[in-house]
Design an enzyme around this catalytic site. Structure first.
Site, PDB file in Angstrom:
ATOM      1  N   ASP A 107     -54.497  27.574  -4.935  1.00  0.00           N
ATOM      2  CA  ASP A 107     -52.916  26.538  -4.932  1.00  0.00           C
ATOM      3  C   ASP A 107     -53.337  24.884  -4.072  1.00  0.00           C
ATOM      4  O   ASP A 107     -53.147  24.598  -3.112  1.00  0.00           O
ATOM      5  CB  ASP A 107     -52.467  27.431  -4.469  1.00  0.00           C
ATOM      6  CG  ASP A 107     -51.198  26.473  -5.022  1.00  0.00           C
ATOM      7  OD1 ASP A 107     -50.702  25.496  -5.140  1.00  0.00           O
ATOM      8  OD2 ASP A 107     -50.111  27.158  -3.555  1.00  0.00           O
ATOM      9  N   HIS A 143     -50.692  32.850  -6.745  1.00  0.00           N
ATOM     10  CA  HIS A 143     -49.940  32.256  -5.369  1.00  0.00           C
ATOM     11  C   HIS A 143     -49.109  33.544  -5.026  1.00  0.00           C
ATOM     12  O   HIS A 143     -48.076  33.131  -4.519  1.00  0.00           O
ATOM     13  CB  HIS A 143     -50.269  31.562  -4.973  1.00  0.00           C
ATOM     14  CG  HIS A 143     -49.101  30.523  -5.124  1.00  0.00           C
ATOM     15  ND1 HIS A 143     -48.029  30.693  -6.141  1.00  0.00           N
ATOM     16  CD2 HIS A 143     -48.646  29.550  -6.597  1.00  0.00           C
ATOM     17  CE1 HIS A 143     -47.398  30.136  -7.045  1.00  0.00           C
ATOM     18  NE2 HIS A 143     -47.779  29.492  -7.062  1.00  0.00           N
ATOM     19  N   HIS A 199     -56.590  27.900  -9.981  1.00  0.00           N
ATOM     20  CA  HIS A 199     -54.863  27.351  -9.777  1.00  0.00           C
ATOM     21  C   HIS A 199     -55.724  26.555  -8.701  1.00  0.00           C
ATOM     22  O   HIS A 199     -55.639  26.555  -7.478  1.00  0.00           O
ATOM     23  CB  HIS A 199     -53.949  28.427  -9.424  1.00  0.00           C
ATOM     24  CG  HIS A 199     -53.005  27.706  -8.903  1.00  0.00           C
ATOM     25  ND1 HIS A 199     -51.751  28.313  -9.103  1.00  0.00           N
ATOM     26  CD2 HIS A 199     -52.778  26.481  -8.161  1.00  0.00           C
ATOM     27  CE1 HIS A 199     -50.759  27.568  -8.926  1.00  0.00           C
ATOM     28  NE2 HIS A 199     -50.546  26.284  -8.160  1.00  0.00           N
ATOM     29  N   HIS A 245     -54.537  21.951  -7.684  1.00  0.00           N
ATOM     30  CA  HIS A 245     -53.738  20.827  -8.115  1.00  0.00           C
ATOM     31  C   HIS A 245     -54.764  19.618  -7.929  1.00  0.00           C
ATOM     32  O   HIS A 245     -55.440  19.112  -6.453  1.00  0.00           O
ATOM     33  CB  HIS A 245     -52.361  20.534  -6.645  1.00  0.00           C
ATOM     34  CG  HIS A 245     -51.194  21.600  -7.241  1.00  0.00           C
ATOM     35  ND1 HIS A 245     -50.266  21.242  -8.250  1.00  0.00           N
ATOM     36  CD2 HIS A 245     -51.671  22.996  -7.009  1.00  0.00           C
ATOM     37  CE1 HIS A 245     -49.675  22.378  -8.228  1.00  0.00           C
ATOM     38  NE2 HIS A 245     -50.270  23.173  -6.997  1.00  0.00           N
ATOM     39  N   LYS A 252     -47.663  26.589 -18.398  1.00  0.00           N
ATOM     40  CA  LYS A 252     -47.479  26.679 -16.732  1.00  0.00           C
ATOM     41  C   LYS A 252     -45.907  26.432 -17.085  1.00  0.00           C
ATOM     42  O   LYS A 252     -45.138  26.125 -17.088  1.00  0.00           O
ATOM     43  CB  LYS A 252     -47.899  25.976 -15.466  1.00  0.00           C
ATOM     44  CG  LYS A 252     -47.638  26.107 -13.786  1.00  0.00           C
ATOM     45  CD  LYS A 252     -47.597  27.431 -13.531  1.00  0.00           C
ATOM     46  CE  LYS A 252     -47.375  27.431 -11.924  1.00  0.00           C
ATOM     47  NZ  LYS A 252     -48.125  26.864 -11.423  1.00  0.00           N
ATOM     48  N   HIS A 260     -45.316  30.109 -11.718  1.00  0.00           N
ATOM     49  CA  HIS A 260     -44.381  30.015 -10.272  1.00  0.00           C
ATOM     50  C   HIS A 260     -43.481  31.195  -9.955  1.00  0.00           C
ATOM     51  O   HIS A 260     -42.542  30.710 -10.522  1.00  0.00           O
ATOM     52  CB  HIS A 260     -44.610  28.676 -10.080  1.00  0.00           C
ATOM     53  CG  HIS A 260     -43.828  28.458  -8.546  1.00  0.00           C
ATOM     54  ND1 HIS A 260     -45.163  27.587  -7.512  1.00  0.00           N
ATOM     55  CD2 HIS A 260     -42.674  28.837  -8.151  1.00  0.00           C
ATOM     56  CE1 HIS A 260     -44.283  28.241  -6.035  1.00  0.00           C
ATOM     57  NE2 HIS A 260     -42.959  28.595  -6.446  1.00  0.00           N
TER      58      HIS A 260
HETATM   59  C1  NCD Z   1     -47.740  21.958  -4.528  1.00  0.00           C
HETATM   60  C2  NCD Z   1     -47.641  20.704  -4.827  1.00  0.00           C
HETATM   61  O1  NCD Z   1     -47.735  20.150  -3.444  1.00  0.00           O
HETATM   62  O2  NCD Z   1     -47.847  20.527  -5.887  1.00  0.00           O
HETATM   63  N1  NCD Z   1     -47.453  22.904  -3.767  1.00  0.00           N
HETATM   64  C3  NCD Z   1     -46.890  23.724  -2.990  1.00  0.00           C
HETATM   65  O3  NCD Z   1     -47.218  24.189  -1.827  1.00  0.00           O
HETATM   66  N2  NCD Z   1     -48.384  24.976  -3.456  1.00  0.00           N
HETATM   67  C4  NCD Z   1     -47.076  22.755  -5.346  1.00  0.00           C
HETATM   68  C5  NCD Z   1     -47.234  24.597  -6.316  1.00  0.00           C
HETATM   69  O4  NCD Z   1     -47.733  24.995  -6.563  1.00  0.00           O
HETATM   70  O5  NCD Z   1     -45.701  25.280  -5.468  1.00  0.00           O
HETATM   71 ZN    ZN Z   2     -50.032  25.338  -7.512  1.00  0.00          ZN
END
Ligand code: NCD
Ligand code: ZN
Length: 345
Positions: free
Chosen positions: A248, A175, A14, A16, A100, A137
Site C-alpha cells: 500500500d 491492507h 497492492h 499506488h 478494486k 478496501h
Molecule cells: C491511498 C492513496 O493515497 O492513494 N492512501 C492510503 O492511505 N492508503 C489510498 C488507499 O489505499 O486507501
Molecule cells: Zn491502497
C-alpha cells in the site's frame, strides 16, 4: 546469526504508482524490489475501463528505467456503473488482473467509488464466473461509525454478505488492520485472502497521535490498537497462505502530508522488504518470509512464482529523512531510522 537471506523475487500485491511526475520519480523504488505489482486504479480520473488501463499501463512501462524488469498488473476501479462486459473483455485480453472496490469516499481519490454495494452483484457474479479477483478496501464510510471501527463494521455490513452470495469469488481483503479481519480471513474459505502492509506490522495508533500529530504515520485504514498490530504480526508470520505482502505504498508530497488537511498514505516503497524482514526477524520467523513475500501471493492469484532470486544481507541501512519526487520532498516510512537488513542487487 543468519547474515544473508536469499528468496525468490517478491511481488507487491497492492501499490499506488500514481501518474505523471510522481510515477516517473517513484516507480523505480517498486521495480527495484518487486518483479510484479498489483497497481491501484485510484488516479484522477480513476482507471475504470480497459482502454484507460491499457493507456495507464503504457505510461507505467515508459516510466520504468531501462534495464529494470517489472510487470504492472492492472486493476479496474469499480463504480456504480461498471460495465461487466468491458471488465470481462479486459481480463480476457490480459489487461486486468483484478478489480478494486472502494466504498465511495473511503480514502484518497475514492469519490467515484461504490455508493450501493448491492447494485454491484451482477458485476461480482461476472467476476466469479470469469475468474476475476476482487480487491476490497474494507471500510464503511457512515459518519456515525468511528474511524477505528470502520474495518470491523465493513465485515459485518458488507463482506460476510458478499462472501456468502459469491462463494467462488476470489477476494483479497486489502491492507487489513484488525484482529477482526484476521479472524474473518482465517475462518473463510480458500477463496478469501488478505494483504498486510509494513506500517500496520510496525506501528499502532499511538504513532499518529502521541507527541504531536504525526502526519507521516497517517494512512487509511488508520493504524489501530496494539492488540490489533500483534494479531497482524502473528498472521503475517504464521505461514498461512492466506496472508501475503501488499505494501500500500502511497506517495504524497511532503506539503500534501504536512497540511491542515493532510493526505492519507505512507510511502514505504524504498525500503519495503527491509521493513517487512525486520518484523519476521523480531518474530523469530525468518523461515516464513519467502512464503509471505514471494509464494502465497502468486498462488492466490494463480500466477507463476518468479524464477529470479534476491538477497538481503545484514549490512543495515539508514533510511533518509527525505527523498525527492515530483519536484518536492517526500518522506519515506522509517525516515531517520536504521533498518538491520539491506537488499543487495
Ligand atoms: C491511498 C492513496 O493515497 O492513494 N492512501 C492510503 O492511505 N492508503 C489510498 C488507499 O489505499 O486507501
Ligand atoms: Zn491502497
Amino acid at each position: 546469526m543468519v547474515e544473508t537471506i536469499t528468496i525468490r523475487r517478491p511481488d507487491d500485491w497492492h501499490v499506488h504508482l500514481r501518474d505523471g511526475d510522481m510515477l516517473r520519480d517513484c516507480v523505480a523504488y517498486t521495480a527495484r524490489q518487486f518483479a510484479r505489482a498489483i497497481v491501484m486504479p485510484n488516479l484522477t480520473p480513476p482507471v475504470i475501463d480497459t482502454q484507460s488501463a491499457i493507456a495507464y499501463r503504457d505510461r507505467i512501462m515508459a516510466a520504468v528505467p531501462a534495464g529494470m524488469a517489472f510487470t504492472p498488473l492492472m486493476t479496474c476501479y469499480l463504480t456504480d456503473n461498471t460495465d461487466a462486459d468491458d471488465l470481462a473483455r479486459g481480463k480476457a485480453q490480459g489487461v486486468f488482473t483484478a478489480a478494486k472496490l472502494y466504498p465511495a469516499n473511503a480514502t484518497t481519490n475514492s469519490a467515484h467509488g461504490v455508493t450501493d454495494m448491492a447494485r454491484l452483484d451482477p458485476v461480482f457474479a461476472r467476476m466469479q464466473s470469469d475468474g476475476i479477483i476482487l480487491c476490497i478496501h474494507g471500510e464503511v464510510t457512515e459518519g456515525e461509525i468511528d474511524i477505528f471501527d470502520r474495518e470491523a463494521e465493513f465485515i459485518e455490513r458488507h463482506l460476510r454478505g458478499i462472501v456468502s452470495r459469491f462463494p467462488e469469488l476470489k477476494i483479497v481483503f486489502e491492507h487489513i488492520t484488525t484482529s477482526d479481519a484476521v479472524e474473518f480471513v482465517e475462518a473463510a474459505g480458500d477463496n478469501v485472502a488478505a494483504t498486510i502492509t509494513p506500517q500496520h506490522l510496525h506501528i499502532n495508533r499511538n504513532a499518529m497521535l502521541v507527541g504531536g500529530m504525526q502526519p507521516h504515520a497517517y494512512c487509511l485504514p488508520v493504524a489501530k490498537r496494539e492488540a490489533h498490530r500483534l494479531a497482524l504480526r502473528k498472521a503475517a508470520v504464521s505461514g498461512s497462505t492466506k496472508f501475503f505482502l501488499g505494501t500500500d505504498s502511497a506517495p504524497h508530497t511532503r506539503e500534501a502530508k504536512e497540511s491542515a488537511c493532510g493526505c492519507a498514505g505512507i510511502f514505504n516503497a524504498p525500503y519495503a522488504l527491509e521493513s517487512y524482514l525486520a518484523v519476521f526477524e523480531e518474530e523469530g520467523a525468518l523461515d516464513k518470509f519467502e512464503g509471505f513475500a514471494s509464494l502465497h501471493g502468486p498462488a492466490f492469484y494463480g500466477l507463476p512464482v518468479n524464477q529470479e532470486r534476491i538477497t538481503l544481507t545484514r549490512n543495515g541501512v539508514d533510511v533518509p529523512q527525505m527523498l525527492q519526487a515530483a519536484g518536492s520532498d517526500i518522506v519515506p516510512f522509517h525516515a531517520g531510522q536504521r533498518l538491520d537488513w539491506t537488499l543487495t542487487l
